[in-house]
Every structure is written in structure tokens, then in C-alpha cells.
Design a protein around this motif. Structure first.
Motif, short mmCIF file in Angstrom:
data_model
loop_
_atom_site.label_atom_id
_atom_site.label_comp_id
_atom_site.label_asym_id
_atom_site.label_seq_id
_atom_site.Cartn_x
_atom_site.Cartn_y
_atom_site.Cartn_z
N LEU A 57 0.84 -1.19 0.08
CA LEU A 57 -0.07 -0.06 0.05
C LEU A 57 0.94 1.28 0.08
CD1 LEU A 57 -3.06 0.46 -0.15
CD2 LEU A 57 -2.80 0.77 2.54
N ALA A 58 1.99 1.09 0.62
CA ALA A 58 2.94 2.30 0.80
C ALA A 58 3.43 2.53 -0.62
CB ALA A 58 3.76 2.14 1.91
N VAL A 59 3.95 1.64 -1.39
CA VAL A 59 4.55 1.55 -2.59
C VAL A 59 3.76 2.09 -3.51
CG1 VAL A 59 5.35 0.10 -4.59
CG2 VAL A 59 6.35 -0.29 -2.24
N THR A 60 2.23 1.63 -3.58
CA THR A 60 1.32 2.16 -4.18
C THR A 60 0.97 3.74 -4.21
OG1 THR A 60 0.14 0.05 -4.20
CG2 THR A 60 -1.19 1.91 -5.19
N LEU A 61 0.93 4.30 -3.02
CA LEU A 61 0.64 5.63 -2.60
C LEU A 61 1.88 6.43 -3.08
CD1 LEU A 61 -1.77 5.33 0.33
CD2 LEU A 61 -2.33 5.79 -2.17
N HIS B 233 0.61 8.23 -11.95
CA HIS B 233 0.31 7.64 -13.20
C HIS B 233 -0.55 6.15 -12.45
CE1 HIS B 233 0.21 5.21 -16.70
NE2 HIS B 233 0.74 6.22 -17.49
N ALA B 234 -1.78 6.17 -12.69
CA ALA B 234 -2.67 5.12 -12.03
C ALA B 234 -2.38 3.73 -12.31
CB ALA B 234 -4.16 5.31 -12.41
N VAL B 235 -2.00 3.63 -13.60
CA VAL B 235 -1.75 2.18 -13.83
C VAL B 235 -0.41 1.88 -13.38
CG1 VAL B 235 -0.94 0.68 -15.83
CG2 VAL B 235 -2.80 2.23 -16.30
N LEU B 236 0.72 2.54 -13.45
CA LEU B 236 2.15 2.40 -12.86
C LEU B 236 1.77 2.12 -11.33
CD1 LEU B 236 5.24 2.55 -13.02
CD2 LEU B 236 5.01 4.86 -12.37
N SER B 237 1.01 3.01 -10.54
CA SER B 237 0.98 2.85 -9.18
C SER B 237 0.47 1.33 -9.08
CB SER B 237 0.24 3.96 -8.47
OG SER B 237 0.35 5.15 -9.20
#
Lengths: 110, 246
Positions: free
Chosen positions: A76-80, A88-92
Motif C-alpha cells: 500500500l505504501a509503494v502504491t501511494l 500515473h494510475a496504471v504504474l501505481s
């Protein structure tokens, strides 16, 4: 595993409601434009609904089993973090999911 | 999803260039490209989730093609597998997709002439389709070009889901945790929504409602959380109204 008719019923319910929500307002546009409470809700619902859904997807985690929390917390931390950095939503989403798959696959195999 | 905020669509009288219909499809393909780059891989993630949840691969094209509402589809698979009651599925569908009600205020449906075309345009009015067609750049687009655009968007999504479902079958069962894609999707949507509103009380209120529901009513978490949150918002609205009048 649910049987096929049950899955079809679930899909049909979603199709009907989704289409209804997309179609209905074209028929009853005028009252919606002026309803103050509807505008108030519309401005504030999305952020809350998305946040509740985020928590919902993590509902199987429990503070009683802290080891379970490691992979999702880091992912979750990596995503945010990615999202804050590149927006960039896809990258996240893919970055966070890849980290989660890597952690969960190695942690659970021991 | 990173959706450009649609510009105010003061739909000026239509002076759509009378372009030949043969040029509409390539133009729509180009219009849809950037968004398609995002929709296809998310579709793949959805397809993988379908087979890894234990459903047959063909549910991926069926659900992605018929329900055709991204975040609801991800959630639906989880609810189907958890044997959630139909009432809960219906309520979730209603709450998650309620935002579409407001798209009608500026979606250029009046440019689509045929009844069949109108039906498809409404069916395919996703966040992405709305974001693309209600912007400034889309003012001159004909109804035909809008329909082509929507068809391309749906194609990206359904073909991504189908590819993911077929691919998912060859991913070994030791690889776990792909379902986090849904958490990441909602987390990203939350972050975008927080950034758009720049207002903290609403997400804090939602988080409290979610946690109360999770720990006090774990078996009906979603329903309780949405009900608490809506009630809290209505109460807040009533309070601010009263304060404004006082």
C-alpha cells in the motif's frame, strides 16, 4: 464455489442497476439539477465510497495476526508513494500489486 | 484512474463538421488511445482475478462486457465467491455506480441520433467515456464518433479481461496476492479524490465508518459502512444548512 445460476443472478443485478443509474437521469434530469442535498452528497460521496472500498478489500486482515499485515502494508505504501511521485494510475496499481505478489508469494511459502 | 477533469461543457449549438463517416472510426481510435493504454492492463488484472477466484475463464468476458463498470466488477467477483446475498450485491452496485447519475448533466447524448445508438451510448457511459466526451476537445465530435470511441474503450476492457483470464490459468498457484490490484485501484482512486477535494473531514468520517463497520459488524461490513457514511453526510448537511440559516 457458487453455482452458475447464482453467478448469473449476481451479474444480472449489477447490469440492471448500473444501466439504470446511467439511463435514469436522462429522463429525470431537471429535479436533479436543483436538489441541493444531491449536489452535497455528490461532492462528498466519491472520496468516502472509494476509501470504504479500500478498507473493505483489506477486511480479512486482523491486528491479531501482525505477520499478515507486512505485505499489504508495504504494498500500500509503494502504491501511494508511486502515485504521489508519478501520478500515473496504471504504474501505481501495477507497481503496488507486483510488490504485494512478490512479498506474499515468498512470505507464505515458508 | 487518472481522469482529466472534464471542462465545463456549455454545449454550444452543434456545428459539428460534416466529416465523412468513414473518417470517424480512425479519429475515435486515436482519441481513445491514451485511455486504452490504461484500460487494457487493468482488464488483464481483472481477468486474472476471475480465474484465480475459481470462476471459469469465460466469466471474464461476460462480466466485463455486460456489467462494464470497472470497480464494481472487481468487487462483484469477490462478493460472488463469498456468496454475498443478492441484496448486498445490489446495494453495492447502486452505491458504487451512483456517480453516473451526474454524468447525464453534461454527457453529449443529444448528438447521438438513433435509439439503438442512444441505448449503447448510455450503456457505455463509463468514467473514461464520460471524461473523454465531455471535455473541450470533444465539442465538435459527432454522435458517430462518440459511439466509435465508446466501442473502442469497451473493446480494450473486454479484450484485456479475456487475455488476463486465459493468461491467469497458466500462472502457477504458488503466485499469490494478485487480488491486491483491487486494493491498489481503490487506494489510487481515493488518493485522486482526496487531491481533487482538498478537504479532510469527509475521508476521515469515511475511515471511521469503515473501521466501525469492520470491527463491530464484520459480516455486513460494506452495507453498514455505506449506511453509516451516508447518514453521517446527511447529518452534516442538515447541520451546515441550519448553521447557514441561523
Amino acid at each position: 464455489m457458487p453455482d452458475t445460476p447464482h453467478v448469473f443472478a449476481a451479474v444480472a443485478v449489477c447490469v440492471a442497476i448500473t444501466f439504470g443509474l446511467r439511463a435514469l437521469p436522462f429522463a429525470v434530469l431537471t429535479p436533479l439539477r436543483t436538489s441541493a442535498v444531491v449536489h452535497y452528497l455528490n461532492a462528498r460521496m466519491p472520496v468516502g465510497v472509494m476509501l470504504i472500498l479500500t478498507v473493505y478489500t483489506l477486511r480479512d486482515l486482523s491486528p491479531a495476526a501482525p505477520r499478515q499485515l507486512v505485505a499489504p502494508a508495504i504494498a500500500l505504501a509503494v502504491t501511494l508513494g508511486l502515485h504521489h511521485w508519478r501520478h500515473h494510475a496504471v504504474l501505481s496499481i501495477f507497481g503496488g500489486t507486483a510488490v504485494h505478489v512478490a512479498l506474499a508469494s515468498t512470505l507464505t511459502s515458508h | 484512474m487518472h481522469i482529466p477533469s472534464p471542462a465545463v461543457s456549455v454545449d454550444s449549438p452543434e456545428h459539428a463538421p460534416a466529416s465523412k463517416s468513414s473518417s470517424e472510426a480512425p479519429a475515435a481510435l486515436k482519441d481513445s488511445g491514451a485511455v486504452g493504454l490504461g484500460m487494457f492492463p487493468l482488464g488483464v488484472a481483472f481477468g486474472v482475478l476471475v480465474v484465480h477466484s475459481g470462476l471459469s475463464w469465460w466469466w471474464a468476458p461476460v462480466i466485463s462486457g455486460l456489467v462494464y463498470a470497472g470497480s464494481l466488477e472487481f468487487l462483484l467477483v469477490g462478493m460472488i465467491v463469498a456468496l454475498a446475498p443478492l441484496a448486498q450485491i445490489a446495494l453495492s452496485a447502486f452505491l458504487i455506480n451512483f456517480r453516473h447519475v451526474f454524468y447525464a448533466l453534461s454527457f453529449p447524448l443529444h448528438r447521438v441520433k438513433s435509439p439503438a445508438g442512444k441505448t449503447y451510448a448510455v450503456f457505455g457511459m463509463t468514467d473514461e467515456a464520460y471524461a473523454l466526451t465531455s471535455g473541450v476537445a470533444a465539442r465538435s465530435w459527432s454522435g458517430r464518433r462518440i459511439l466509435w470511441l465508446q466501442a473502442f474503450l469497451q473493446t480494450y476492457w473486454v479484450s484485456g479481461a479475456t487475455a488476463g483470464a486465459l493468461l491467469g490459468a497458466v500462472i502457477p498457484p504458488q503466485v499469490v496476492g494478485l487480488d491486491f490490484a483491487l486494493t491498489a485501484l481503490f487506494a489510487v482512486l481515493t488518493a485522486d479524490a482526496v487531491r481533487a477535494r482538498r478537504e479532510l473531514p469527509t475521508p476521515v468520517l469515511a475511515l471511521i465508518c469503515a473501521l466501525v463497520a469492520r470491527f463491530a459488524f464484520p459480516s455486513q461490513m460494506l452495507l453498514v459502512a455505506f449506511a453509516l457514511f451516508t447518514t453521517a453526510l446527511l447529518a452534516r448537511y442538515a447541520l451546515t444548512e441550519r448553521a447557514a440559516r441561523a
